[in-house]
Design an enzyme around this catalytic site. Structure first.
Site, PDB file in Angstrom:
ATOM      1  N   GLY A 109       7.145   1.189   5.310  1.00 33.16           N
ATOM      2  CA  GLY A 109       6.244   2.210   4.781  1.00 33.16           C
ATOM      3  C   GLY A 109       5.310   1.777   3.441  1.00 33.16           C
ATOM      4  O   GLY A 109       4.549   2.494   3.156  1.00 33.16           O
ATOM      5  N   LYS A 151       0.654  -1.335   0.024  1.00 35.09           N
ATOM      6  CA  LYS A 151      -0.003   0.078  -0.015  1.00 35.09           C
ATOM      7  C   LYS A 151       0.696   1.200  -0.073  1.00 35.09           C
ATOM      8  O   LYS A 151       1.943   1.202   0.338  1.00 35.09           O
ATOM      9  CB  LYS A 151      -0.816   0.065   1.104  1.00 35.09           C
ATOM     10  N   ASP A 190      -2.627  -1.367  10.097  1.00 27.83           N
ATOM     11  CA  ASP A 190      -2.690  -1.478   8.650  1.00 27.83           C
ATOM     12  C   ASP A 190      -3.092  -2.713   8.020  1.00 27.83           C
ATOM     13  O   ASP A 190      -3.338  -2.825   6.819  1.00 27.83           O
ATOM     14  CB  ASP A 190      -1.191  -1.139   8.254  1.00 27.83           C
ATOM     15  N   GLY A 198       4.690  -6.227   6.177  1.00 33.00           N
ATOM     16  CA  GLY A 198       4.471  -7.228   7.251  1.00 33.00           C
ATOM     17  C   GLY A 198       2.978  -7.466   7.474  1.00 33.00           C
ATOM     18  O   GLY A 198       2.291  -8.456   7.798  1.00 33.00           O
ATOM     19  N   SER A 199       2.312  -6.198   7.427  1.00 32.61           N
ATOM     20  CA  SER A 199       0.730  -6.142   7.547  1.00 32.61           C
ATOM     21  C   SER A 199       0.218  -7.057   6.420  1.00 32.61           C
ATOM     22  O   SER A 199      -0.817  -7.979   6.697  1.00 32.61           O
ATOM     23  CB  SER A 199       0.289  -5.035   7.430  1.00 32.61           C
TER      24      SER A 199
HETATM   25  O1  C5P Z   1      -0.860  -0.998  14.861  1.00 33.56           O
HETATM   26  P1  C5P Z   1       0.554  -1.173  14.522  1.00 33.56           P
HETATM   27  O2  C5P Z   1       1.102  -2.139  15.405  1.00 33.56           O
HETATM   28  O3  C5P Z   1       1.008  -1.203  13.030  1.00 33.56           O
HETATM   29  O4  C5P Z   1       1.437   0.351  15.492  1.00 33.56           O
HETATM   30  C1  C5P Z   1       2.700   0.086  15.299  1.00 33.56           C
HETATM   31  C2  C5P Z   1       2.932   1.287  16.164  1.00 33.56           C
HETATM   32  O5  C5P Z   1       2.863   2.461  15.471  1.00 33.56           O
HETATM   33  C3  C5P Z   1       2.277   1.454  17.623  1.00 33.56           C
HETATM   34  O6  C5P Z   1       2.645   0.822  18.559  1.00 33.56           O
HETATM   35  C4  C5P Z   1       2.192   3.084  17.862  1.00 33.56           C
HETATM   36  O7  C5P Z   1       3.553   3.479  18.577  1.00 33.56           O
HETATM   37  C5  C5P Z   1       2.402   3.540  16.249  1.00 33.56           C
HETATM   38  N1  C5P Z   1       0.906   4.067  15.784  1.00 33.56           N
HETATM   39  C6  C5P Z   1       0.158   4.976  16.316  1.00 33.56           C
HETATM   40  N2  C5P Z   1      -0.926   5.502  16.070  1.00 33.56           N
HETATM   41  C7  C5P Z   1      -1.440   4.542  14.905  1.00 33.56           C
HETATM   42  C8  C5P Z   1      -0.928   3.663  14.381  1.00 33.56           C
HETATM   43  C9  C5P Z   1       0.409   3.288  14.937  1.00 33.56           C
HETATM   44  O8  C5P Z   1       1.063   5.646  17.332  1.00 33.56           O
HETATM   45  N3  C5P Z   1      -2.741   5.036  14.636  1.00 33.56           N
END
Ligand code: C5P
Length: 299
Positions: A99, A10, A137, A103-104
């Site tokens: 980016g 993405k 994501d 992984g997602s």
């Molecule tokens: O949800 P995910 O595991 O991908 O998020 C990784 C890190 O990115 C979270 O631990 C947080 O520090 C940050 N994050 C955030 N706000 C979001 C998405 C991710 O602060 N909306």
């Protein structure tokens, strides 16, 4: 018997970030577009949960239980009282640098593949709820196309796209930690009034009409100053792509991958060649969007 799922990368064409919430996440207005770089995830019955990975960046992919593909198999199995005894093979073509939600993507693909292998027939809503548990994501990787993500990015509204967009992705050496980039965003905005994140009407309109110059004018990433602060060299990469004829350039998500929107496929080819020749990136990949989300391609 095995099941293979193909899943796209993405790009975030708008990433509007609000202030940090009590749970540490940030409220977002996150406009995702699926792009035509794909991983393929194959699951097959095994005596225990194991993962292998192939592809040029395979050495950078964790093969333990921290891999979102493994966590997806475990979560789905736990919900159904099963044991996650599968071998997961990831054929990786999505750049690993970060980016692009590689992984997602693997998490969403493994979830759909295991659901199919185990004949569970989960509803889309059930799969999306597990995706949201895996990461902000991950739901978009399942859905694909184009969507607005609100909340921490996991609540999706699908969007209409009226044409094809052409992109170049410049892959940087090494990664950037997503929590570190959000932390830097907090530092840079400390004491400032951070507005509530909202999708830009001009951007949604540009997607709907499929007009690349309008989309170029509306691309926005609130994490870009934070990513550039942590990795100042990305400014040279962005500049190189725009000088080579890209309509616009931005950091993709939390970086360090940078994205360049071009007017057509031919221009994407020349921007990619200029980026590679400049030495400001490790790799330059050409792709188009939108494309479909995770799909079973072999069973
Ligand atoms: O949800 P995910 O595991 O991908 O998020 C990784 C890190 O990115 C979270 O631990 C947080 O520090 C940050 N994050 C955030 N706000 C979001 C998405 C991710 O602060 N909306």
């Amino acid at each position: 018997m095995s099941v293979t799922v193909r899943v796209p990368a993405k790009v975030n064409v708008q990433l509007a970030v609000g202030s940090a919430r009590p749970d540490g996440f940030h409220d977002l207005a996150n406009v995702f577009l699926a792009v035509s770089l794909y991983d393929e995830v194959t699951v097959s019955p095994a005596s225990s949960l194991t993962i292998t990975c192939s592809g040029p960046d395979a050495g950078q992919v964790p093969l333990d239980r921290t891999n979102l593909a493994a966590r997806a198999a475990e979560l789905l199995a736990a919900r159904h009282g099963l044991s996650p005894d599968v071998h997961i093979h990831i054929a990786k073509d999505i750049p690993v640098a970060g980016g692009m939600a590689g992984g997602s993507a693997d998490g969403a693909a493994a979830l759909l593949a295991c659901d199919t292998l185990w004949g569970l027939g989960s509803t889309r809503a059930e799969l999306l709820s597990i995706c949201a548990e895996l990461g902000s994501d991950v739901p978009f990787s399942l859905v694909g196309g184009a969507a607005l993500g609100t909340g921490r990015g996991e609540r999706l509204t699908e969007l209409e796209v009226g044409g094809e967009f052409h992109w170049v992705f410049a892959v940087a050496d090494g990664g950037l930690s997503t929590p570190a980039v959000y932390g830097e965003f907090d530092r840079l905005t400390e004491g400032l009034a951070v507005p509530a994140p909202a999708a830009s009407p001009a951007l949604l309109d540009a997607l709907r009409t499929g007009d690349a110059p309008s989309l170029a004018g509306a691309l926005a990433n609130d994490l870009q100053p934070a990513a550039l602060s942590l990795r100042p060299s990305l400014a040279d990469t962005l500049q190189t792509g725009t000088s080579a004829g890209a309509l616009a350039a931005l950091v993709s998500g939390s970086g360090p991958t940078t994205a360049f929107l071009t007017k057509d496929e031919e221009s994407a080819g020349s921007v990619a060649a200029a980026l590679l020749a400049s030495g400001t990136c490790r790799e330059a990949r050409v792709a188009s969007s939108p494309t479909v989300g995770a799909r079973v391609v072999g069973a």
